[in-house]
Design a protein around this motif. Structure first.
Motif, PDB file in Angstrom:
ATOM      1  N   LEU A  25      57.962  13.241  14.008  1.00 52.95           N
ATOM      2  CA  LEU A  25      58.282  11.823  13.859  1.00 52.95           C
ATOM      3  C   LEU A  25      58.935  11.524  12.510  1.00 52.95           C
ATOM      4  CD1 LEU A  25      54.999  10.274  15.348  1.00 52.95           C
ATOM      5  CD2 LEU A  25      57.078  10.996  16.549  1.00 52.95           C
ATOM      6  N   ALA A  26      58.609  12.305  11.493  1.00 55.43           N
ATOM      7  CA  ALA A  26      59.208  12.145  10.157  1.00 55.43           C
ATOM      8  C   ALA A  26      59.023  13.456   9.416  1.00 55.43           C
ATOM      9  CB  ALA A  26      58.547  10.997   9.394  1.00 55.43           C
ATOM     10  N   TYR A  27      59.937  13.739   8.486  1.00 55.82           N
ATOM     11  CA  TYR A  27      59.892  15.029   7.790  1.00 55.82           C
ATOM     12  C   TYR A  27      60.544  14.899   6.427  1.00 55.82           C
ATOM     13  CZ  TYR A  27      61.116  19.883   6.607  1.00 55.82           C
ATOM     14  OH  TYR A  27      61.271  21.091   5.973  1.00 55.82           O
ATOM     15  N   ARG A  28      59.946  15.546   5.410  1.00 57.44           N
ATOM     16  CA  ARG A  28      60.531  15.601   4.067  1.00 57.44           C
ATOM     17  C   ARG A  28      60.190  16.936   3.402  1.00 57.44           C
ATOM     18  NH1 ARG A  28      62.630  11.113   1.395  1.00 57.44           N
ATOM     19  NH2 ARG A  28      62.287   9.110   2.468  1.00 57.44           N
ATOM     20  N   LYS A  29      61.088  17.392   2.552  1.00 61.68           N
ATOM     21  CA  LYS A  29      60.848  18.544   1.687  1.00 61.68           C
ATOM     22  C   LYS A  29      60.745  18.017   0.265  1.00 61.68           C
ATOM     23  CE  LYS A  29      63.052  22.847   0.108  1.00 61.68           C
ATOM     24  NZ  LYS A  29      64.242  23.722   0.263  1.00 61.68           N
ATOM     25  N   LEU A  30      59.592  18.255  -0.383  1.00 64.85           N
ATOM     26  CA  LEU A  30      59.311  17.669  -1.687  1.00 64.85           C
ATOM     27  C   LEU A  30      59.050  18.766  -2.714  1.00 64.85           C
ATOM     28  CD1 LEU A  30      56.853  14.902  -0.405  1.00 64.85           C
ATOM     29  CD2 LEU A  30      59.245  14.573  -1.058  1.00 64.85           C
ATOM     30  N   ALA A  31      59.511  18.550  -3.939  1.00 61.16           N
ATOM     31  CA  ALA A  31      59.286  19.501  -5.030  1.00 61.16           C
ATOM     32  C   ALA A  31      57.886  19.290  -5.602  1.00 61.16           C
ATOM     33  CB  ALA A  31      60.334  19.309  -6.119  1.00 61.16           C
ATOM     34  N   CYS A  32      57.072  20.330  -5.615  1.00 52.99           N
ATOM     35  CA  CYS A  32      55.682  20.208  -6.081  1.00 52.99           C
ATOM     36  C   CYS A  32      55.603  19.753  -7.530  1.00 52.99           C
ATOM     37  CB  CYS A  32      54.965  21.536  -5.908  1.00 52.99           C
ATOM     38  SG  CYS A  32      54.786  22.071  -4.191  1.00 52.99           S
ATOM     39  N   ALA A  33      56.547  20.188  -8.353  1.00 55.79           N
ATOM     40  CA  ALA A  33      56.501  19.881  -9.785  1.00 55.79           C
ATOM     41  C   ALA A  33      56.627  18.387 -10.071  1.00 55.79           C
ATOM     42  CB  ALA A  33      57.600  20.640 -10.515  1.00 55.79           C
ATOM     43  N   GLN A  34      57.082  17.603  -9.112  1.00 57.97           N
ATOM     44  CA  GLN A  34      57.256  16.172  -9.316  1.00 57.97           C
ATOM     45  C   GLN A  34      55.968  15.379  -9.103  1.00 57.97           C
ATOM     46  OE1 GLN A  34      60.533  14.887  -6.847  1.00 57.97           O
ATOM     47  NE2 GLN A  34      62.023  16.150  -7.930  1.00 57.97           N
ATOM     48  N   PHE A  35      54.877  16.069  -8.733  1.00 55.77           N
ATOM     49  CA  PHE A  35      53.633  15.377  -8.424  1.00 55.77           C
ATOM     50  C   PHE A  35      52.469  16.006  -9.189  1.00 55.77           C
ATOM     51  CE2 PHE A  35      56.504  14.956  -4.863  1.00 55.77           C
ATOM     52  CZ  PHE A  35      56.455  13.599  -4.575  1.00 55.77           C
ATOM     53  N   ASP A  36      51.472  15.175  -9.505  1.00 52.38           N
ATOM     54  CA  ASP A  36      50.312  15.635 -10.254  1.00 52.38           C
ATOM     55  C   ASP A  36      49.342  16.449  -9.400  1.00 52.38           C
ATOM     56  OD1 ASP A  36      51.221  14.399 -12.566  1.00 52.38           O
ATOM     57  OD2 ASP A  36      50.176  12.507 -12.115  1.00 52.38           O
ATOM     58  N   GLY A  37      49.447  16.307  -8.088  1.00 46.78           N
ATOM     59  CA  GLY A  37      48.547  17.027  -7.198  1.00 46.78           C
ATOM     60  C   GLY A  37      48.986  16.861  -5.761  1.00 46.78           C
ATOM     61  N   LEU A  38      48.307  17.562  -4.851  1.00 42.65           N
ATOM     62  CA  LEU A  38      48.681  17.491  -3.438  1.00 42.65           C
ATOM     63  C   LEU A  38      48.409  16.110  -2.853  1.00 42.65           C
ATOM     64  CD1 LEU A  38      49.723  18.843  -0.904  1.00 42.65           C
ATOM     65  CD2 LEU A  38      47.411  19.754  -0.503  1.00 42.65           C
ATOM     66  N   ALA A  39      47.326  15.459  -3.289  1.00 38.62           N
ATOM     67  CA  ALA A  39      47.027  14.119  -2.780  1.00 38.62           C
ATOM     68  C   ALA A  39      48.153  13.148  -3.104  1.00 38.62           C
ATOM     69  CB  ALA A  39      45.705  13.612  -3.366  1.00 38.62           C
ATOM     70  N   GLU A  40      48.680  13.234  -4.340  1.00 38.31           N
ATOM     71  CA  GLU A  40      49.780  12.345  -4.744  1.00 38.31           C
ATOM     72  C   GLU A  40      51.040  12.659  -3.940  1.00 38.31           C
ATOM     73  OE1 GLU A  40      46.830  12.426  -8.006  1.00 38.31           O
ATOM     74  OE2 GLU A  40      47.793  13.947  -6.747  1.00 38.31           O
ATOM     75  N   LEU A  41      51.289  13.932  -3.673  1.00 33.45           N
ATOM     76  CA  LEU A  41      52.475  14.310  -2.888  1.00 33.45           C
ATOM     77  C   LEU A  41      52.382  13.775  -1.464  1.00 33.45           C
ATOM     78  CD1 LEU A  41      54.243  17.741  -2.929  1.00 33.45           C
ATOM     79  CD2 LEU A  41      53.607  16.741  -0.750  1.00 33.45           C
ATOM     80  N   LEU A  42      51.225  13.974  -0.828  1.00 29.69           N
ATOM     81  CA  LEU A  42      51.060  13.496   0.546  1.00 29.69           C
ATOM     82  C   LEU A  42      51.085  11.966   0.612  1.00 29.69           C
ATOM     83  CD1 LEU A  42      48.296  15.940   1.856  1.00 29.69           C
ATOM     84  CD2 LEU A  42      50.752  16.002   2.322  1.00 29.69           C
ATOM     85  N   GLN A  43      50.497  11.324  -0.394  1.00 28.36           N
ATOM     86  CA  GLN A  43      50.495   9.857  -0.414  1.00 28.36           C
ATOM     87  C   GLN A  43      51.910   9.321  -0.534  1.00 28.36           C
ATOM     88  OE1 GLN A  43      47.518   7.831  -0.080  1.00 28.36           O
ATOM     89  NE2 GLN A  43      49.245   6.504   0.500  1.00 28.36           N
ATOM     90  N   SER A  44      52.744   9.997  -1.321  1.00 28.20           N
ATOM     91  CA  SER A  44      54.146   9.593  -1.454  1.00 28.20           C
ATOM     92  C   SER A  44      54.853   9.643  -0.103  1.00 28.20           C
ATOM     93  CB  SER A  44      54.855  10.510  -2.455  1.00 28.20           C
ATOM     94  OG  SER A  44      56.248  10.274  -2.471  1.00 28.20           O
ATOM     95  N   PHE A  45      54.585  10.703   0.668  1.00 29.17           N
ATOM     96  CA  PHE A  45      55.177  10.806   2.005  1.00 29.17           C
ATOM     97  C   PHE A  45      54.671   9.705   2.918  1.00 29.17           C
ATOM     98  CE2 PHE A  45      54.801  12.369   6.383  1.00 29.17           C
ATOM     99  CZ  PHE A  45      56.143  12.627   6.670  1.00 29.17           C
ATOM    100  N   VAL A  46      53.366   9.465   2.878  1.00 23.11           N
ATOM    101  CA  VAL A  46      52.787   8.401   3.723  1.00 23.11           C
ATOM    102  C   VAL A  46      53.398   7.050   3.381  1.00 23.11           C
ATOM    103  CG1 VAL A  46      50.664   7.124   4.214  1.00 23.11           C
ATOM    104  CG2 VAL A  46      50.624   9.636   4.159  1.00 23.11           C
TER     105      VAL A  46
END
Length: 331
Positions: free
Chosen positions: A31-52
């Motif tokens: 339904l939705a998809y993104r490729k994100l650079a890990c270095a841009q986030f403080d942690g996995l929770a912040e990365l997933l929240q950004s996608f949400v």
């Protein structure tokens, strides 16, 4: 009932909003998809929240993670992870009912075990594949590998830590590099050589052996210089990388008798296909006379990483991990 699927590597995380597909020809729909650079986030929770926040327009209560390493208690243990991953903290931060975890190459095994996909390129061996175990290997930030058993054996995928096996040099020059990395002996893992960081490690060792100062600082610079033949150490680095990858892949293909083929996964390898094609990969893959007849019949494909990780994770989740309550809620 939509759910999150994330394929988390050491450099990038690929995240998707997935749903069980209504199309009988597909198991899951993206339904939705993104490729994100890990270095841009403080942690996995912040990365997933950004996608949400940017891509999800509905309530999501379930998540499946494909991660390098393995789960020990509440933590995913992985030397190449950009940040610690604690499952309870992740559930709480994103208000999830469940976070399921599998190995990242286990996920790739589920996605790639049914044959070549679009964008796959044959590196060596026959074009036709037979039914049998399938091996998936991927050098990136680390070195991952998994084996998918044939359908007759249940189609399960076996995760491995094969990248942590002791590096076995196949030439005098590789022995010199190994001696440079471990001058007093000791353990040197394959992924110390056969990975993106491994290119830098080998390049630095070769420069040291020649008494020269390294002038290239990234794996991309090394492969570009090798392709252009503009740096002798870069050329030799890529030669050692490709030959060592061939030895590693051939050893695992023998171990698991992978008549279904070998898949080398990742944009990293896909971008250097020509260098692989003109390297000693095939000769080192074939090994010695006693197993050459078998290995010569094993096709080796190079395929892009793409969405395979999230698709495989979602397939595994729907088959084995999704709670019955969530299944009933989706019908």
């Amino acid at each position: 009932m939509p759910f999150l699927a994330a394929d988390v590597g050491g450099t990038f995380a690929r995240v998707a909003l997935m749903q069980m597909s209504a199309d009988e020809g597909r198991e899951v729909a993206v339904l939705a998809y993104r490729k994100l650079a890990c270095a841009q986030f403080d942690g996995l929770a912040e990365l997933l929240q950004s996608f949400v926040d940017s891509d999800v327009r509905t309530s999501v209560r379930h998540c499946v993670l494909a991660c390098a390493g393995h789960v020990a208690g509440d933590e995913v243990l992985n030397d190449n992870s950009p940040w610690p991953i604690h499952l309870a903290q992740l559930r709480q931060a994103l208000a999830l009912d469940e976070v399921a975890v599998l190995n990242d190459f286990e996920a790739l095994g589920y996605a790639l075990g049914n044959g070549p996909t679009g964008g796959s390129r044959l590196l060596c061996g026959p074009t036709m594949r037979t039914d049998g175990p399938v091996l998936v290997i991927g050098p990136g930030t680390g070195l991952g590998a998994a084996v998918r058993l044939p359908a007759a054996a249940g189609g399960h995928v076996l995760a491995t830590e094969a990248g942590q096996m002791d590096f076995a040099p196949g030439s005098v020059r590789e022995r010199e590099v190994l001696a440079c990395l471990a001058p007093h002996g000791g353990y040197v893992a394959y992924e110390r050589i056969v990975s993106g960081p491994g290119l830098l490690t080998t390049y630095g060792a070769l420069c040291a052996l020649r008494g020269e100062t390294p002038r290239l600082a990234t794996p991309e610079e090394i492969t570009a210089a090798a392709a252009a033949c503009s740096d002798a150490q870069a050329v030799e680095t890529v030669q050692i990388f490709c030959a060592s990858l061939g030895s590693f892949a051939g050893s695992l293909a023998m171990t698991f008798m992978t008549t279904g083929g070998v898949y080398l996964a990742g944009g990293f390898l896909h971008s250097m296909f020509t260098l692989l094609e003109h390297s000693a990969f095939e000769e080192r893959f074939l090994h010695g006379r006693s197993v050459r007849a078998f290995l010569s019949q094993v096709p080796v494909w190079v395929t892009e990483h793409g969405r395979h990780g999230v698709l495989g994770a979602a397939q595994w989740y729907l088959r084995r991990g999704v709670p019955q309550a969530a299944r009933q809620a989706s019908t």
